[in-house]
Structure formats: structure tokens, C-alpha cells
Write a protein that holds these residues in place. Structure first.
Motif, PDB file in Angstrom:
ATOM      1  N   ARG A 132     -61.643 118.248 -38.341  1.00  0.00           N
ATOM      2  CA  ARG A 132     -60.894 119.466 -38.058  1.00  0.00           C
ATOM      3  C   ARG A 132     -59.823 119.639 -39.133  1.00  0.00           C
ATOM      4  O   ARG A 132     -59.385 118.660 -39.756  1.00  0.00           O
ATOM      5  N   GLU A 134     -56.032 121.352 -39.860  1.00  0.00           N
ATOM      6  CA  GLU A 134     -54.825 121.983 -39.341  1.00  0.00           C
ATOM      7  C   GLU A 134     -53.888 122.219 -40.512  1.00  0.00           C
ATOM      8  O   GLU A 134     -53.437 121.284 -41.168  1.00  0.00           O
ATOM      9  N   SER A 176     -70.064 122.550 -37.739  1.00  0.00           N
ATOM     10  CA  SER A 176     -68.882 122.594 -36.873  1.00  0.00           C
ATOM     11  C   SER A 176     -67.701 123.279 -37.559  1.00  0.00           C
ATOM     12  O   SER A 176     -66.783 123.762 -36.888  1.00  0.00           O
ATOM     13  N   LEU A 177     -67.757 123.327 -38.894  1.00  0.00           N
ATOM     14  CA  LEU A 177     -66.697 123.989 -39.666  1.00  0.00           C
ATOM     15  C   LEU A 177     -67.096 125.406 -40.077  1.00  0.00           C
ATOM     16  O   LEU A 177     -66.450 126.020 -40.914  1.00  0.00           O
TER      17      LEU A 177
END
Length: 394
Positions: A132, A134, A176-177
Motif C-alpha cells: 500500500r 500512503e 491490487s495497485l
């Protein structure tokens, strides 16, 4: 600044070395208990690490021009200079370049040693389960820990080969990205045909030309030593057309492989030649006249329901096999398909969707022909990604 490389195969190790060489602090996460396991199996364990003949037609992708732009950014001369600098002296075998020791482990070992020399952290048994981002930071999670870095290079390979660790993880992480995945299909693999006679010719190896037809239109052609198997056909020329067969089958097309057992003759020339052989030995049958010309296992197959030399010539020159499927991923040398190149910048191998995310190797929708081209793709894409990734950090 930090770079995480996901995957410790050919592309992953190269990317790590290049990024570290530019001053980045690099960590490689490899899910297996050792590095470069698929690399050790390449070239039957001898590692055909590249080829002296470099041409755009040796590389394939949904975007035809993409692979060559990357290859040109880190071409053959730079590849040879790099590996020579690490201690690999090569030998040329019909254009394919191998380490002089003919040991794939030598290529893996020098990459590993160079990575250690450049202070790369090399971690095994670390299967990445998620990524992920951020703000400007990536969080890369494994089954035991979450790593942080400003840049990530995804070099997790594909699902080809029976080597432990081959699979879809790289595709799943990219997806997923937000990345689109071109359907992964087996490439550099044998083709399975429709027929009951394959057991009769199993074990034969013979020089021939192979034309691949999709709905009666030729889409690929190769010539070389064909291996005849109990399921159909194999060998280097078949491997080279297999990715086109896989794509055509995926589209639901009718796929034929048409064999030419004597490609140096026209049908008319071959018919005249066969007629002269019969005339010079009039005591022989049509089938007997082929002894010494074609492998014995092929003769009865080609002569079935044949009465005249012209019919035989046409059959020898145009022997069709309906292709029902390719071999499975476990038998394939590479994967066709992967992360769409429409979402990658060829100048840097950086994602156009996720800044700071880079790709290298087989996880990308690029595959090459037999002869060292897939490893050249790994070296070039990884070098471009590693250098660009680190330069943007500093």
C-alpha cells in the motif's frame, strides 16, 4: 532513501545491484529459501544469458514497440560489459551467449556477490502479501513484517516453470495497485494436437518448418529441429510460435500447425525428386523409397492413403495438425502476458498509475523467443528500473 525489490530472481538481483550502485539503500524480498532458482534452470542449467543477434522481432508484447525501447536503453554491449565486470566470460553457441563454465549458478553467484558488495539486504522466505502507498511512502507487508520504502521495484516473475515460487503473486500485487493484467498464458512450450497417431512418431527429431494458422491465416512461421511427442510437437521452432498459438486459442480461433518436412523444395520439385527415386529403384514401393530421406517413424504416417508422388509431395510439404491447447504453465519456460505496458513508462519502467512503483522482468507483458532473449529482457528492464528508481531518489 530506501528501495524495496520484490523478487530475488534474475530481474530482481539485477535491479537491486543497479539501484544500489546509484546510492540507494536496497532490500530484496524473496519468498524462496534461496535466490535465482529459475535462473539456475535456464539453458538446461547452462544459462543462455543473452544473444548476439538482437532484433525487435525477438520480443513480443501487446504494445509491439515497447520491449525494444527498453532493450535499447540497456542493450547487448552494456549487458556484456556488466557481466564481464562481474567476472563472467562468455562463449558463443550459434549466437547464444553462455558463461564459459556453462553453469547457470555462475551467473546467479556473481549477481549475489555484487549485491552483497553493494550492501544490499538480501532476505529469503519473505513472501510479500500486500503493498500500500500512503503519501510518499510504500508499506510492503510480508507474512512476518511490514517494510517501508520510498520506492518499490516489482520483479516477482510469472507463473511459468515448475520451480517452487512461480505463480501469480506479482500479478496480484500489481492488480491490487490498480494495474491491468494481460491474461497470463504459457509461452515457449509444446503444442498439443488432435490425433491418434502421435505415439507412433514420439521420440523423432527432424528439421522442418512450422507455419501457424489462425482461422486459415498464417500468423507465425519458424524453422528448426522439431521434436515429435506423444501429445503433438515440441522443440525450439514450436516454442517460438507457441505464444501466438496460446493467444489465438484464447480468442476461440481454429489453430493449425502446418509442417513442411522438406522446406528447401517446392511441391513440384519434391514430386519430381520422389519420382526419380522411384525410377532409379523400381523394385521399391513408394513407402520404401522414402527410407534414407525421412525418419522411419514418419514414413508410414505420411504414406497413409497415398498412391501418387504428387499426393505424397503435397503431404510432406503441408502436413496439418489441429492444435487443441498448449502445454501447461509447469512445462512453459516463460509467461506471455502480465502487467500492461500501457501503464509503464519504457524510459524508466515506472508505473504511470502509482509514482514510485517500478516493474522488471517476467511480471511485465513482454516475452521473448528462445535463445537468451527472455534473460536479456530481464537484464534490460531491471537495469532501467534500478537506475531510474535510485536516480529519482537522490
Amino acid at each position: 532513501m530506501r528501495v524495496i525489490v520484490i523478487g530475488g530472481g534474475a530481474a530482481g538481483l539485477m535491479a537491486a545491484v543497479m539501484a544500489a550502485g546509484e546510492g540507494a539503500a536496497v532490500t530484496v524480498l524473496e519468498q524462496n529459501d534461496g535466490f535465482g532458482k529459475k535462473l539456475l534452470a535456464t539453458g538446461n542449467g547452462k544459462c543462455n544469458l543473452t544473444n548476439v543477434k538482437q532484433d525487435p522481432q525477438e520480443y513480443h508484447s501487446s504494445q509491439e514497440e515497447f520491449p525494444w525501447r527498453v532493450i535499447c536503453a540497456f542493450p547487448l554491449p552494456e549487458t556484456l560489459k556488466f557481466f564481464t565486470g562481474l567476472g563472467i566470460y562468455t562463449k558463443n553457441r550459434s549466437g547464444g551467449l553462455y558463461p564459459y563454465s556453462e553453469q547457470a549458478s555462475a551467473v546467479r553467484d556473481v549477481l549475489y556477490m555484487e549485491a552483497r558488495h553493494r550492501k544490499v539486504k538480501l532476505k529469503t522466505r519473505e513472501r510479500v502479501t500486500g503493498i500500500r502507498k500512503e503519501r510518499e511512502l510504500f508499506y510492503v507487508s510480508t507474512e512476518t513484517y511490514t517494510y517501508q520504502a520510498e520506492r518499490v521495484i516489482l520483479a516477482a516473475g510469472g507463473c511459468a516453470s515448475s520451480v517452487t515460487g512461480s505463480g501469480n503473486d506479482g500479478f496480484s500485487l500489481a492488480q491490487s495497485l490498480g494495474h491491468r493484467i494481460v491474461t497470463p498464458l504459457p509461452a515457449l512450450v509444446g503444442l498439443k494436437g488432435v490425433g491418434s497417431w502421435f505415439a507412433k512418431w514420439a521420440g523423432v527429431r527432424f528439421e522442418a518448418a512450422v507455419a501457424l494458422l489462425e482461422n486459415d491465416c498464417q500468423i507465425a512461421y519458424q524453422r528448426g529441429e522439431v521434436q515429435f511427442t506423444d501429445y503433438g510437437i515440441s522443440g525450439i521452432p514450436v516454442f517460438s510460435i507457441s505464444r501466438f498459438a496460446a493467444r489465438a486459442l484464447e480468442r476461440g480461433s481454429r489453430v493449425l500447425a502446418v509442417l513442411d518436412f522438406m522446406p528447401d523444395f517446392s511441391v513440384e520439385q519434391l514430386a519430381a525428386f520422389l519420382e526419380s527415386r522411384l525410377e532409379s529403384c523400381s523394385y521399391k514401393t513408394l513407402e520404401e523409397s522414402l527410407i534414407g530421406l525421412l525418419p522411419k517413424k514418419l514414413i508410414p504416417i505420411l504414406c497413409t492413403e497415398i498412391r501418387y508422388t504428387m499426393e505424397l509431395a503435397q503431404k510432406i510439404k503441408n502436413y496439418p495438425i489441429i492444435i487443441r491447447e498448449t502445454g501447461p504453465f509447469s512445462q512453459a519456460q516463460v509467461c506471455s502476458g502480465g502487467v500492461s505496458t500501457e501503464e509503464i513508462r519504457p524510459e524508466t519502467m515506472e508505473s504511470t498509475l502509482v509514482p514510485g512503483l517500478y516493474f522488471a522482468g517476467e511480471v511485465v507483458d513482454v516475452d521473448g523467443n528462445c535463445g537468451g532473449y527472455n534473460l536479456q529482457w530481464a537484464w534490460s528492464s531491471a537495469a532501467v528500473a534500478g537506475r531510474a528508481c535510485a536516480k529519482e531518489i537522490i
